[in-house]
Design a protein around this motif. Structure first.
Motif, PDB file in Angstrom:
ATOM      1  N   LEU A  13      -0.243  53.419  52.431  1.00 50.97           N
ATOM      2  CA  LEU A  13       0.676  54.284  51.675  1.00 50.97           C
ATOM      3  C   LEU A  13       0.356  55.758  51.921  1.00 50.97           C
ATOM      4  O   LEU A  13       1.263  56.570  52.129  1.00 50.97           O
ATOM      5  CB  LEU A  13       0.589  53.979  50.181  1.00 50.97           C
ATOM      6  CG  LEU A  13       1.045  52.600  49.737  1.00 50.97           C
ATOM      7  CD1 LEU A  13       0.806  52.407  48.246  1.00 50.97           C
ATOM      8  CD2 LEU A  13       2.502  52.371  50.088  1.00 50.97           C
ATOM      9  N   ILE A  82       5.961  53.908  49.565  1.00 49.26           N
ATOM     10  CA  ILE A  82       5.946  52.587  48.923  1.00 49.26           C
ATOM     11  C   ILE A  82       7.151  51.769  49.391  1.00 49.26           C
ATOM     12  O   ILE A  82       7.010  50.588  49.737  1.00 49.26           O
ATOM     13  CB  ILE A  82       5.931  52.725  47.381  1.00 49.26           C
ATOM     14  CG1 ILE A  82       4.589  53.312  46.916  1.00 49.26           C
ATOM     15  CG2 ILE A  82       6.207  51.378  46.705  1.00 49.26           C
ATOM     16  CD1 ILE A  82       4.563  53.745  45.470  1.00 49.26           C
ATOM     17  N   HIS A  85       6.572  50.715  53.049  1.00 52.85           N
ATOM     18  CA  HIS A  85       5.523  49.701  53.122  1.00 52.85           C
ATOM     19  C   HIS A  85       6.031  48.340  52.637  1.00 52.85           C
ATOM     20  O   HIS A  85       5.805  47.316  53.290  1.00 52.85           O
ATOM     21  CB  HIS A  85       4.306  50.137  52.306  1.00 52.85           C
ATOM     22  CG  HIS A  85       3.217  49.136  52.248  1.00 52.85           C
ATOM     23  ND1 HIS A  85       2.476  48.759  53.344  1.00 52.85           N
ATOM     24  CD2 HIS A  85       2.739  48.387  51.211  1.00 52.85           C
ATOM     25  CE1 HIS A  85       1.591  47.841  53.000  1.00 52.85           C
ATOM     26  NE2 HIS A  85       1.731  47.594  51.719  1.00 52.85           N
TER      27      HIS A  85
END
Length: 152
Positions: A13, A82, A85
């Motif tokens: 992240l 986020i 990912h």
């Protein structure tokens, strides 16, 4: 298990968020995701913080104590990190990212840089579009397509 997943994802992240920040804001800010916080007794406990390193004044501080505009940059880069990912990890192809008036507290120049970050997030995440809601006419002109709800 959740704590271990967050610990594992932290470096990824941070790397994605740092790539987004570098693209739009240069090398001034880098972030570090902290998942273990030291207590007053010196023991470590589960926690979560985004520590921001500022090369301009060689300081490090929690995103929670940053000024409004700077905080938006950091929070939006982490939010997109986020999303990217999770999309990559899921193995699914997501087509869109969405943001709602995230540029509100930014000045005109930083609003333009914000759109640069949105475009970089599209590229990294392999998304097809970024849907962003904004009340800033200077950003409307930067959009590939615009929907003016006042004309509907």
């Amino acid at each position: 298990i959740v704590a271990l997943i967050i610990d594992d994802a932290g470096p990824t992240l941070a790397a994605i968020a740092n790539e987004l920040l570098l693209e739009c804001y240069g090398a001034r800010f880098t972030v570090e995701i902290i998942t273990q916080i030291r207590t007053t007794t010196g023991a470590l406990k589960e926690g979560f913080d985004v520590v921001v390193h500022d090369s301009r004044d060689n300081s490090s501080k929690s995103v929670a104590v940053m000024s409004g505009g700077e905080r938006i940059w950091i929070e939006q880069s982490v939010i997109r990190a986020i999303s990217i990912h999770l999309a990559h990890r899921s193995g699914r192809q997501y087509l869109s990212l969405v943001s709602d008036e995230a540029d509100g507290a930014l000045d005109e120049d930083n609003k333009r840089l914000f759109v640069t970050m949105l475009r970089k997030a599209l590229h990294i995440g392999e998304f097809e579009q970024q849907i962003f809601i904004s009340q800033s006419p200077e950003l409307w002109a930067m959009a590939d397509k615009a929907i003016d709800v006042t004309t509907l």
